[in-house]
Design a protein around this motif. Sequence first.
Motif, mmCIF file in Angstrom:
data_model
loop_
_atom_site.group_PDB
_atom_site.id
_atom_site.type_symbol
_atom_site.label_atom_id
_atom_site.label_comp_id
_atom_site.label_asym_id
_atom_site.label_seq_id
_atom_site.Cartn_x
_atom_site.Cartn_y
_atom_site.Cartn_z
ATOM 1 N N GLU A 167 0.819 -1.208 0.000
ATOM 2 C CA GLU A 167 0.000 0.000 0.000
ATOM 3 C C GLU A 167 0.858 1.265 0.000
ATOM 4 O O GLU A 167 0.388 2.345 -0.311
ATOM 5 C CB GLU A 167 -0.926 -0.018 1.215
ATOM 6 C CG GLU A 167 -1.946 -1.157 1.149
ATOM 7 C CD GLU A 167 -2.871 -1.166 2.340
ATOM 8 O OE1 GLU A 167 -2.481 -0.636 3.414
ATOM 9 O OE2 GLU A 167 -3.995 -1.690 2.226
ATOM 10 N N ARG A 168 2.132 1.121 0.379
ATOM 11 C CA ARG A 168 3.095 2.218 0.291
ATOM 12 C C ARG A 168 4.497 1.614 0.218
ATOM 13 O O ARG A 168 4.664 0.399 0.370
ATOM 14 C CB ARG A 168 2.973 3.163 1.484
ATOM 15 C CG ARG A 168 3.248 2.531 2.839
ATOM 16 C CD ARG A 168 3.054 3.536 3.955
ATOM 17 N NE ARG A 168 3.430 3.012 5.246
ATOM 18 C CZ ARG A 168 2.645 2.303 6.036
ATOM 19 N NH1 ARG A 168 1.422 2.017 5.638
ATOM 20 N NH2 ARG A 168 3.073 1.869 7.219
ATOM 21 N N GLU A 169 5.476 2.436 -0.024
ATOM 22 C CA GLU A 169 6.834 1.939 -0.197
ATOM 23 C C GLU A 169 7.353 1.290 1.081
ATOM 24 O O GLU A 169 7.132 1.793 2.187
ATOM 25 C CB GLU A 169 7.763 3.087 -0.596
ATOM 26 C CG GLU A 169 9.182 2.629 -0.910
ATOM 27 C CD GLU A 169 10.071 3.779 -1.339
ATOM 28 O OE1 GLU A 169 11.277 3.542 -1.547
ATOM 29 O OE2 GLU A 169 9.553 4.906 -1.463
ATOM 30 N N VAL A 174 3.006 -2.456 5.528
ATOM 31 C CA VAL A 174 2.778 -1.837 4.220
ATOM 32 C C VAL A 174 2.011 -2.757 3.276
ATOM 33 O O VAL A 174 1.810 -2.428 2.107
ATOM 34 C CB VAL A 174 4.117 -1.425 3.560
ATOM 35 C CG1 VAL A 174 4.872 -0.468 4.453
ATOM 36 C CG2 VAL A 174 4.969 -2.650 3.230
#
Length: 305
Positions: free
Chosen positions: A29-31, A59
């Motif tokens: 969902e994010r780095e 994440v």
Amino acid sequence: MTDDKDVLRDVWFGRIPTCFTLYQDEITEREAEPYYLLLPRISYLTLVTDKVKKHFQKVMRQEEVSEIWFEYEGTPLKWHYPIGLLFDLHASNTALPWSITVHFKKVVELLFFLKHFHCNRFLVSRVREWLLHSSNFPEKDLLHCHSKDVIEAHFMACIKEADALKHKSQVINEMQKKDHKQLWMGLQNDKFEQFWAINRKLMEYPPEDNGFRYIPFRIYQATTERPFIQKLFRPIASGGQLHTLGDLLKDVCPSAITPEDGEQKTQVMIHGIEPMLETPIQWLSEHMSYPDNFLHISIIPRPTD
């Protein structure tokens, strides 16, 4: 056993600086930032990486996360091998920190969909079976490890096998259940004194024997697909002299010390060092065995530069 406690401590507290990165194809969902950890050589990956798992789970979508596994440069890392052995075998000549890639075995949303809409149990079980066979988990290379109970069972099985070789299982069988548990808890919690208070008994032998019945060892070669070499080997020769590491290798894996072309192209590694071939194998077994009571010996290509 001879009391070289400093050696035992150095072996126990050996650490490998490691950088964990999430596999590039994992859906996040994010780095995902890398995670750094000092790994204890004497432990197991799945025993000491709870923080790594929690870090990367933050994440990822939780419904897609299941079993964690690791690889180094395309090679899946066997969790049931000690960490120090894995490093010596696959990465000992690389720069630190050791770069390990993290994978999560996927649980496809279809399974959750079926459960959510109360599909019959037979259909759900068939879908689960299909998912297991179609996942990204390297079934041919790795054993599954769903809990720390699996690690404990493997660890204790190794200790029992080692004592069968050393003492015909007499020492381990005379121990109480709480002693077995103390060995495991000492390893799990990284408690040197707690572990060695019990393990010392497994390293003793009658003075008149001058050593163990047989040496528990396994030899691993980086250039072969064979898991390891293991056979019966006594620490004392028939004439009473002490067998050395060189004697063991000559008997079990002669190519490691006497190459055909005369040029030494391999290194013999235990706990990240090259012991002298003249070292008595009994001393090595007492002081440089892993907590599972085996000498894990790596034979790797010697660096050319």
